[in-house]
Scaffold this active site. Structure first.
Site, PDB file in Angstrom:
ATOM      1  N   PHE A  71       0.637  -1.562   0.066  1.00  0.00           N
ATOM      2  CA  PHE A  71      -0.139   0.076  -0.562  1.00  0.00           C
ATOM      3  C   PHE A  71       1.218   1.272  -0.198  1.00  0.00           C
ATOM      4  O   PHE A  71       1.778   1.180   0.759  1.00  0.00           O
ATOM      5  CB  PHE A  71      -0.859   0.181   1.421  1.00  0.00           C
ATOM      6  CG  PHE A  71      -2.259  -0.897   1.457  1.00  0.00           C
ATOM      7  CD1 PHE A  71      -1.678  -2.399   1.683  1.00  0.00           C
ATOM      8  CD2 PHE A  71      -3.549  -0.410   0.879  1.00  0.00           C
ATOM      9  CE1 PHE A  71      -2.429  -3.285   1.200  1.00  0.00           C
ATOM     10  CE2 PHE A  71      -4.032  -1.657   0.201  1.00  0.00           C
ATOM     11  CZ  PHE A  71      -3.845  -2.873   1.260  1.00  0.00           C
ATOM     12  N   ALA A  72       0.612   1.897  -0.693  1.00  0.00           N
ATOM     13  CA  ALA A  72       1.429   3.480  -1.337  1.00  0.00           C
ATOM     14  C   ALA A  72       0.156   4.479  -1.191  1.00  0.00           C
ATOM     15  O   ALA A  72       0.144   4.923  -1.756  1.00  0.00           O
ATOM     16  CB  ALA A  72       1.769   3.406  -1.580  1.00  0.00           C
ATOM     17  N   ILE A  73      -0.197   4.830   0.328  1.00  0.00           N
ATOM     18  CA  ILE A  73      -1.510   5.410   0.128  1.00  0.00           C
ATOM     19  C   ILE A  73      -0.666   7.565   0.086  1.00  0.00           C
ATOM     20  O   ILE A  73       0.269   6.817   1.699  1.00  0.00           O
ATOM     21  CB  ILE A  73      -2.131   5.625   1.392  1.00  0.00           C
ATOM     22  CG1 ILE A  73      -2.774   3.738   1.199  1.00  0.00           C
ATOM     23  CG2 ILE A  73      -3.143   6.448   1.885  1.00  0.00           C
ATOM     24  CD1 ILE A  73      -3.590   4.071  -0.064  1.00  0.00           C
ATOM     25  N   TYR A  76       3.148   8.122   0.611  1.00  0.00           N
ATOM     26  CA  TYR A  76       3.768   6.767   1.033  1.00  0.00           C
ATOM     27  C   TYR A  76       4.087   6.360   0.180  1.00  0.00           C
ATOM     28  O   TYR A  76       5.122   4.852  -0.470  1.00  0.00           O
ATOM     29  CB  TYR A  76       2.895   5.392   1.668  1.00  0.00           C
ATOM     30  CG  TYR A  76       4.288   5.871   3.026  1.00  0.00           C
ATOM     31  CD1 TYR A  76       3.971   6.804   3.852  1.00  0.00           C
ATOM     32  CD2 TYR A  76       4.032   4.119   4.289  1.00  0.00           C
ATOM     33  CE1 TYR A  76       4.070   6.882   5.526  1.00  0.00           C
ATOM     34  CE2 TYR A  76       5.003   4.961   5.636  1.00  0.00           C
ATOM     35  CZ  TYR A  76       4.219   5.992   6.259  1.00  0.00           C
ATOM     36  OH  TYR A  76       4.772   5.687   7.913  1.00  0.00           O
ATOM     37  N   VAL A 162       5.310  -1.188   2.710  1.00  0.00           N
ATOM     38  CA  VAL A 162       6.342  -0.207   1.823  1.00  0.00           C
ATOM     39  C   VAL A 162       7.604   0.468   2.158  1.00  0.00           C
ATOM     40  O   VAL A 162       8.285   0.495   0.492  1.00  0.00           O
ATOM     41  CB  VAL A 162       5.026   0.077   0.599  1.00  0.00           C
ATOM     42  CG1 VAL A 162       5.488   2.020   1.738  1.00  0.00           C
ATOM     43  CG2 VAL A 162       6.546   0.344  -0.730  1.00  0.00           C
ATOM     44  N   ASP A 163       7.356   0.753   3.201  1.00  0.00           N
ATOM     45  CA  ASP A 163       8.842   1.210   3.921  1.00  0.00           C
ATOM     46  C   ASP A 163      10.246   0.444   4.065  1.00  0.00           C
ATOM     47  O   ASP A 163      10.682   0.587   5.072  1.00  0.00           O
ATOM     48  CB  ASP A 163       7.971   2.260   4.805  1.00  0.00           C
ATOM     49  CG  ASP A 163       7.296   1.364   6.170  1.00  0.00           C
ATOM     50  OD1 ASP A 163       6.751  -0.114   5.683  1.00  0.00           O
ATOM     51  OD2 ASP A 163       7.567   1.929   7.276  1.00  0.00           O
ATOM     52  N   GLU A 253      -1.994  -4.889  13.581  1.00  0.00           N
ATOM     53  CA  GLU A 253      -0.900  -5.608  14.107  1.00  0.00           C
ATOM     54  C   GLU A 253      -1.434  -6.547  15.109  1.00  0.00           C
ATOM     55  O   GLU A 253      -1.231  -7.486  15.586  1.00  0.00           O
ATOM     56  CB  GLU A 253       0.561  -5.150  14.446  1.00  0.00           C
ATOM     57  CG  GLU A 253       1.545  -5.750  15.499  1.00  0.00           C
ATOM     58  CD  GLU A 253       2.902  -4.796  14.802  1.00  0.00           C
ATOM     59  OE1 GLU A 253       3.851  -5.358  14.484  1.00  0.00           O
ATOM     60  OE2 GLU A 253       2.746  -4.649  15.910  1.00  0.00           O
ATOM     61  N   ASP A 276      15.385  -4.591  11.311  1.00  0.00           N
ATOM     62  CA  ASP A 276      15.389  -2.774  10.858  1.00  0.00           C
ATOM     63  C   ASP A 276      16.491  -3.040  11.441  1.00  0.00           C
ATOM     64  O   ASP A 276      16.494  -2.835  12.506  1.00  0.00           O
ATOM     65  CB  ASP A 276      14.418  -2.008  11.803  1.00  0.00           C
ATOM     66  CG  ASP A 276      14.272  -0.747  12.035  1.00  0.00           C
ATOM     67  OD1 ASP A 276      15.548   0.072  12.085  1.00  0.00           O
ATOM     68  OD2 ASP A 276      13.565   0.098  12.122  1.00  0.00           O
TER      69      ASP A 276
END
Ligand code: 4GW
Ligand code: MN
Length: 302
Positions: A71-73, A76, A162-163, A253, A276
């Site tokens: 998702f790239a909303i 993003y 997506v990040d 989550e 991360d």
């Protein structure tokens, strides 16, 4: 016929080519520093526990079709090009892959040149005011598209944030009827300290004396039927809570963790698959395959 049965039929007819590899040693586990099997015998996928040549030969014969959803909303959309570029290098190389990019800004999605057998589908979707709704509504959209579209186009879905960027192989070793990923920030902690939803009023509630692992919201998947069940459960649970004016602590989550508690995944991905660098590089981490991209929270989330 169900998806699962179909996959088994295909596997039964497989005849592998000659492949030369080290003899598996029945007297020696592949690794002793990490858990390799859940109590319900789902493999936990770590580097040095599997042979990708064998898996690739099996899955290529099945001509597996893999869909990866992001998702790239709103802002993003800036993450899409790095995501796709790195996926071209590392994600399911040599297999049939469809990128499904859900966005409210279709014209901001870059055209990326893709290798043969790979395609991108941009899906225009509505956006939501609250960022919590932006992340939570992913479940509803994944459910609806699973039923309407994905079921006809792909065998497995991989649903990710997506990040992120790929920085090492993510291949067919991850595929299974239903899979989740161990959250890097909660790895190795006792279950009481997991940030599950602890309010009994919420549909996402998990008591202190339950819970296997803390799964990340940013990487799950399976065959389309199982992803449909997962996303349908999570969306319905969120709607039930919303009607009571409550929302679980970690949004989608938390509901995902509740689903996995009572619908055990058939495969579990180690934190190699969602890392991360703010968590350092511990010795058990022999590969960092899919990494969080640093984001300027003020700029990207405003
Ligand atoms: C706060 O202002 C925001 S905006 C928190 C999430 C936002 C957001 C998330 C957004 O504006 N647009 C968007 O497409 N998303 C999607 O939800 C995107 O795919 C992202 O990877 C996913 C989860 O949000 P996140 O990556 O920011 O969450 P964390 O930091 O927990 O990985
Ligand atoms: Mn993220």
């Amino acid at each position: 016929m169900s998806q699962g049965a179909h996959a088994l039929d295909l596997l039964r007819d497989l005849k592998l080519p000659r492949i030369v590899y080290n003899h598996p040693d029945t007297g020696k586990p592949q690794r002793t520093d990490v858990l390799l099997l859940s109590p319900w015998l789902a493999p936990i996928v770590w580097n040095d526990t599997y042979n990708l040549d064998i898996l690739n030969a099996q899955l290529a014969q099945r001509k597996v079709r893999v869909g990866i959803t992001v998702f790239a909303i709103k802002k993003y959309t800036v993450f899409v090009s790095t995501f796709v570029d790195t996926a071209e290098k590392y994600f399911m190389v040599g297999h049939k892959v469809t990128y499904y990019v859900f966005t409210d800004r279709v014209s901001d999605i870059p055209m990326v040149e893709l290798a043969e057998g790979r395609q991108m589908v941009v899906l225009r979707v509505p956006t939501y005011q609250r960022w919590q709704d932006v992340t939570m509504r992913r479940m509803e959209m994944l459910r609806d598209y699973s039923r309407q579209r994905f079921i006809d186009e792909v065998d497995y879905l991989v649903c990710v944030d997506v990040d992120m960027r790929f920085s090492d192989e993510v291949g067919v070793e991850i595929l299974s009827d239903l899979f989740g990923t161990l959250h890097p920030g909660m790895y190795g902690l006792p279950r009481e300290s997991y940030t599950y939803e602890r309010s009994p009023q919420s549909e996402a509630y998990i008591p202190l004396d339950e819970g296997d692992f803390y799964y990340a919201g940013g990487f799950f998947g399976g065959n389309i039927e199982e992803v449909y069940k997962l996303t349908n459960f999570c969306h319905n649970a969120m709607m039930t809570d919303k009607a009571k004016n409550i929302e679980a602590i970690w949004h989608d989550e938390s509901y995902l963790n509740k689903f996995f508690l009572y619908h055990k995944p058939t495969k579990i991905l180690s934190p190699e698959y969602l890392w991360d660098d703010m968590f350092g590089t511990p010795a058990f981490l022999r590969r960092r395959r899919f990494l969080a991209v640093r984001k300027n929270h003020n700029e990207i989330r405003n």
